[in-house]
Design an enzyme around this catalytic site. Structure first.
Site, PDB file in Angstrom:
ATOM      1  N   HIS A  60       0.836  -1.200   0.000  1.00 55.94           N
ATOM      2  CA  HIS A  60       0.000   0.000   0.000  1.00 55.94           C
ATOM      3  C   HIS A  60       0.877   1.259   0.000  1.00 55.94           C
ATOM      4  O   HIS A  60       0.697   2.160  -0.823  1.00 55.94           O
ATOM      5  CB  HIS A  60      -0.913  -0.052   1.234  1.00 55.94           C
ATOM      6  CG  HIS A  60      -1.825   1.115   1.387  1.00 55.94           C
ATOM      7  ND1 HIS A  60      -3.167   1.045   1.058  1.00 55.94           N
ATOM      8  CD2 HIS A  60      -1.617   2.376   1.832  1.00 55.94           C
ATOM      9  CE1 HIS A  60      -3.730   2.225   1.293  1.00 55.94           C
ATOM     10  NE2 HIS A  60      -2.810   3.059   1.777  1.00 55.94           N
ATOM     11  N   GLU A  61       1.859   1.319   0.897  1.00 59.71           N
ATOM     12  CA  GLU A  61       2.713   2.514   0.987  1.00 59.71           C
ATOM     13  C   GLU A  61       3.593   2.657  -0.255  1.00 59.71           C
ATOM     14  O   GLU A  61       3.845   3.760  -0.731  1.00 59.71           O
ATOM     15  CB  GLU A  61       3.586   2.466   2.248  1.00 59.71           C
ATOM     16  CG  GLU A  61       2.807   2.449   3.567  1.00 59.71           C
ATOM     17  CD  GLU A  61       1.769   3.559   3.684  1.00 59.71           C
ATOM     18  OE1 GLU A  61       1.979   4.672   3.148  1.00 59.71           O
ATOM     19  OE2 GLU A  61       0.719   3.312   4.311  1.00 59.71           O
TER      20      GLU A  61
HETATM   21 ZN   LIG Z   1      -2.761   5.051   2.184  1.00 61.30          ZN
END
Ligand SMILES: [Zn+2]
Ligand SMILES: [Zn+2]
Ligand SMILES: [Zn+2]
Length: 217
Positions: free
Chosen positions: A21-22
């Site tokens: 996600h990051e």
């Molecule tokens: Zn996020």
């Protein structure tokens, strides 16, 4: 993504999904539920502007299965009539489509080379669709995208565009989030599919009628 070098900050409880996600943020992706068109798919009540306000960038179809989609939590976000799981653990097929669009592979013509099958949809032949991303499991899916029939994978849906075709009963049918075609007409589902049936063919998910099924044969 605001400049060249990106620093990723991960909590010490971070799991693989958090890293993905990051990393997607660092590559320029916003949260899927922040797309400009999200009101068509979700209701959002959150006052958290950093993480929920609409900010543009929509690549491909709205993808509730994206690792960039927050889970469906009452009070913050509720999905309308979408079955793709809000999973936060792995890249979805839609995430891979988005990555390949923003960062196209340069010299690998054989890796992704979709061709039209018997149905006239594009298929890549890859083993990338275990099911319809829906609670009813598998309808016309054997694990592979094509090579000649059945629903095609999200990459191939993006490649060939979402199709609207006339079925053999004369109704227009559009491919939904499950990869199946739906005409919106009332019909009676087959015995084992009744649980997931609301009386209508689609319009976006659920079992489909026999005429729409024949579009994928
Ligand atoms: Zn996020
Ligand atoms: Zn495919
Ligand atoms: Zn139908």
């Amino acid at each position: 993504m605001v400049g060249a070098q990106q620093n990723l900050q991960l909590a010490n409880w971070a799991q693989k999904g958090d890293v993905l996600h990051e990393f997607m943020h660092a590559l320029g992706f916003l949260h899927e539920h922040q797309r400009e068109d999200r009101d068509l798919y979700v209701t959002c009540w959150s006052k958290d502007t950093a993480n929920y306000v609409k900010k543009g960038m929509a690549i491909g179809r709205y993808d509730a299965d994206s690792v960039m989609h927050y889970p469906d939590i009452r009070g913050d976000l509720n999905c309308h009539n979408l079955w793709a799981p809000r999973q936060c653990k792995r890249l979805s097929n839609g995430d891979k489509v988005g990555l390949n669009k923003l960062y196209p592979p340069v010299r690998q013509p054989r890796v992704y080379n979709p061709e039209k099958g018997y149905t006239d949809l594009y298929y890549c032949g890859r083993h990338n669709m275990e099911n319809n991303n829906a609670p009813f499991g598998k309808i016309s899916v054997d694990g592979y995208c094509g090579p000649n029939n059945g629903p095609n994978c999200p990459s191939c849906r993006e490649y060939g565009g979402i199709q609207t075709w006339c079925n053999d009963e004369g109704s227009y049918a559009t491919q939904g989030e499950t990869g199946l075609f739906y005409c919106g007409r009332r019909f009676t589902a087959r015995e084992n599919e009744r649980r997931y049936h609301d009386g209508f063919c689609g319009p976006n998910n659920g079992p489909h009628c026999d005429s729409c099924r024949r579009l994928l044969e």
